[in-house]
Design a protein around this motif. Structure first.
Motif, PDB file in Angstrom:
ATOM      1  N   HIS A   8     -11.564  51.182  22.546  1.00  0.00           N
ATOM      2  CA  HIS A   8     -10.335  51.887  22.168  1.00  0.00           C
ATOM      3  C   HIS A   8     -10.582  53.383  22.010  1.00  0.00           C
ATOM      4  CE1 HIS A   8      -8.638  47.863  20.688  1.00  0.00           C
ATOM      5  NE2 HIS A   8      -8.059  48.178  21.818  1.00  0.00           N
ATOM      6  N   GLN A   9     -11.733  53.755  21.474  1.00  0.00           N
ATOM      7  CA  GLN A   9     -12.056  55.178  21.335  1.00  0.00           C
ATOM      8  C   GLN A   9     -12.153  55.845  22.710  1.00  0.00           C
ATOM      9  OE1 GLN A   9     -15.603  54.822  18.846  1.00  0.00           O
ATOM     10  NE2 GLN A   9     -14.499  55.876  17.209  1.00  0.00           N
ATOM     11  N   GLN A  10     -12.756  55.148  23.678  1.00  0.00           N
ATOM     12  CA  GLN A  10     -12.861  55.700  25.027  1.00  0.00           C
ATOM     13  C   GLN A  10     -11.482  55.864  25.660  1.00  0.00           C
ATOM     14  OE1 GLN A  10     -15.519  52.972  26.970  1.00  0.00           O
ATOM     15  NE2 GLN A  10     -17.342  54.131  26.379  1.00  0.00           N
ATOM     16  N   ILE A  11     -10.641  54.863  25.486  1.00  0.00           N
ATOM     17  CA  ILE A  11      -9.283  54.941  26.040  1.00  0.00           C
ATOM     18  C   ILE A  11      -8.527  56.108  25.404  1.00  0.00           C
ATOM     19  CG2 ILE A  11      -7.050  53.760  26.236  1.00  0.00           C
ATOM     20  CD1 ILE A  11      -8.740  51.085  26.196  1.00  0.00           C
ATOM     21  N   LEU A  12      -8.580  56.194  24.087  1.00  0.00           N
ATOM     22  CA  LEU A  12      -7.869  57.260  23.382  1.00  0.00           C
ATOM     23  C   LEU A  12      -8.395  58.637  23.767  1.00  0.00           C
ATOM     24  CD1 LEU A  12      -5.752  58.098  21.325  1.00  0.00           C
ATOM     25  CD2 LEU A  12      -7.466  57.751  19.525  1.00  0.00           C
ATOM     26  N   GLY A  13      -9.701  58.760  23.883  1.00  0.00           N
ATOM     27  CA  GLY A  13     -10.282  60.045  24.282  1.00  0.00           C
ATOM     28  C   GLY A  13      -9.797  60.484  25.654  1.00  0.00           C
ATOM     29  N   ALA A  14      -9.750  59.553  26.577  1.00  0.00           N
ATOM     30  CA  ALA A  14      -9.275  59.881  27.921  1.00  0.00           C
ATOM     31  C   ALA A  14      -7.789  60.231  27.908  1.00  0.00           C
ATOM     32  CB  ALA A  14      -9.551  58.717  28.871  1.00  0.00           C
ATOM     33  N   LEU A  15      -7.013  59.509  27.109  1.00  0.00           N
ATOM     34  CA  LEU A  15      -5.581  59.820  27.018  1.00  0.00           C
ATOM     35  C   LEU A  15      -5.364  61.200  26.399  1.00  0.00           C
ATOM     36  CD1 LEU A  15      -4.165  56.366  25.866  1.00  0.00           C
ATOM     37  CD2 LEU A  15      -3.875  57.455  28.113  1.00  0.00           C
ATOM     38  N   ARG A  16      -6.111  61.502  25.360  1.00  0.00           N
ATOM     39  CA  ARG A  16      -5.986  62.832  24.728  1.00  0.00           C
ATOM     40  C   ARG A  16      -6.359  63.940  25.700  1.00  0.00           C
ATOM     41  NH1 ARG A  16      -8.349  61.424  18.732  1.00  0.00           N
ATOM     42  NH2 ARG A  16      -6.336  60.851  17.826  1.00  0.00           N
ATOM     43  N   ASP A  19      -6.550  62.540  31.069  1.00  0.00           N
ATOM     44  CA  ASP A  19      -7.329  62.181  32.256  1.00  0.00           C
ATOM     45  C   ASP A  19      -7.040  60.726  32.587  1.00  0.00           C
ATOM     46  OD1 ASP A  19      -9.109  62.314  34.341  1.00  0.00           O
ATOM     47  OD2 ASP A  19     -10.728  63.180  33.127  1.00  0.00           O
ATOM     48  N   ALA A  20      -6.143  60.515  33.518  1.00  0.00           N
ATOM     49  CA  ALA A  20      -5.607  59.182  33.796  1.00  0.00           C
ATOM     50  C   ALA A  20      -6.643  58.209  34.351  1.00  0.00           C
ATOM     51  CB  ALA A  20      -4.426  59.282  34.761  1.00  0.00           C
ATOM     52  N   LEU A  21      -7.483  58.660  35.255  1.00  0.00           N
ATOM     53  CA  LEU A  21      -8.426  57.744  35.884  1.00  0.00           C
ATOM     54  C   LEU A  21      -9.416  57.148  34.878  1.00  0.00           C
ATOM     55  CD1 LEU A  21      -9.259  56.339  38.462  1.00  0.00           C
ATOM     56  CD2 LEU A  21     -10.665  58.332  39.021  1.00  0.00           C
ATOM     57  N   PRO A  22     -10.076  57.957  34.034  1.00  0.00           N
ATOM     58  CA  PRO A  22     -10.952  57.351  33.030  1.00  0.00           C
ATOM     59  C   PRO A  22     -10.193  56.490  32.019  1.00  0.00           C
ATOM     60  CG  PRO A  22     -11.524  59.651  33.316  1.00  0.00           C
ATOM     61  CD  PRO A  22     -10.244  59.411  34.076  1.00  0.00           C
ATOM     62  N   ALA A  23      -8.961  56.861  31.687  1.00  0.00           N
ATOM     63  CA  ALA A  23      -8.160  56.055  30.765  1.00  0.00           C
ATOM     64  C   ALA A  23      -7.869  54.687  31.370  1.00  0.00           C
ATOM     65  CB  ALA A  23      -6.859  56.772  30.413  1.00  0.00           C
ATOM     66  N   ALA A  24      -7.454  54.675  32.618  1.00  0.00           N
ATOM     67  CA  ALA A  24      -7.164  53.407  33.291  1.00  0.00           C
ATOM     68  C   ALA A  24      -8.432  52.576  33.455  1.00  0.00           C
ATOM     69  CB  ALA A  24      -6.522  53.669  34.651  1.00  0.00           C
ATOM     70  N   SER A  25      -9.522  53.230  33.783  1.00  0.00           N
ATOM     71  CA  SER A  25     -10.788  52.528  33.950  1.00  0.00           C
ATOM     72  C   SER A  25     -11.245  51.903  32.638  1.00  0.00           C
ATOM     73  CB  SER A  25     -11.847  53.499  34.470  1.00  0.00           C
ATOM     74  OG  SER A  25     -13.084  52.853  34.592  1.00  0.00           O
ATOM     75  N   ALA A  26     -11.196  52.670  31.556  1.00  0.00           N
ATOM     76  CA  ALA A  26     -11.607  52.158  30.244  1.00  0.00           C
ATOM     77  C   ALA A  26     -10.699  51.020  29.793  1.00  0.00           C
ATOM     78  CB  ALA A  26     -11.612  53.286  29.213  1.00  0.00           C
TER      79      ALA A  26
END
Length: 52
Positions: A8-16, A19-26
């Motif tokens: 969840h931290q990785q997803i949130l960090g990417a969303l903040r 950066d869509a690609l890392p968010a979707a990947s995470a």
């Protein structure tokens, strides 16, 4: 729980970072891990009698 929190931290960090690609990947990695955990939990769980 630690893995889920880290996911969840990785997803949130990417969303903040917007950066869509890392968010979707995470998110995909997280969902896959949850699916595997559920499949294992359901397979390993003893069958309980149905009560009605």
């Amino acid at each position: 729980m630690d893995n889920a929190h880290r996911d969840h931290q990785q997803i949130l960090g990417a969303l903040r970072a917007r950066d869509a690609l890392p968010a979707a990947s995470a998110a995909t990695v997280h969902i896959t891990a949850v699916e595997q955990w559920l499949a294992t939990s359901l397979t390993d769980a003893p069958e309980e009698p149905l009560t009605g």
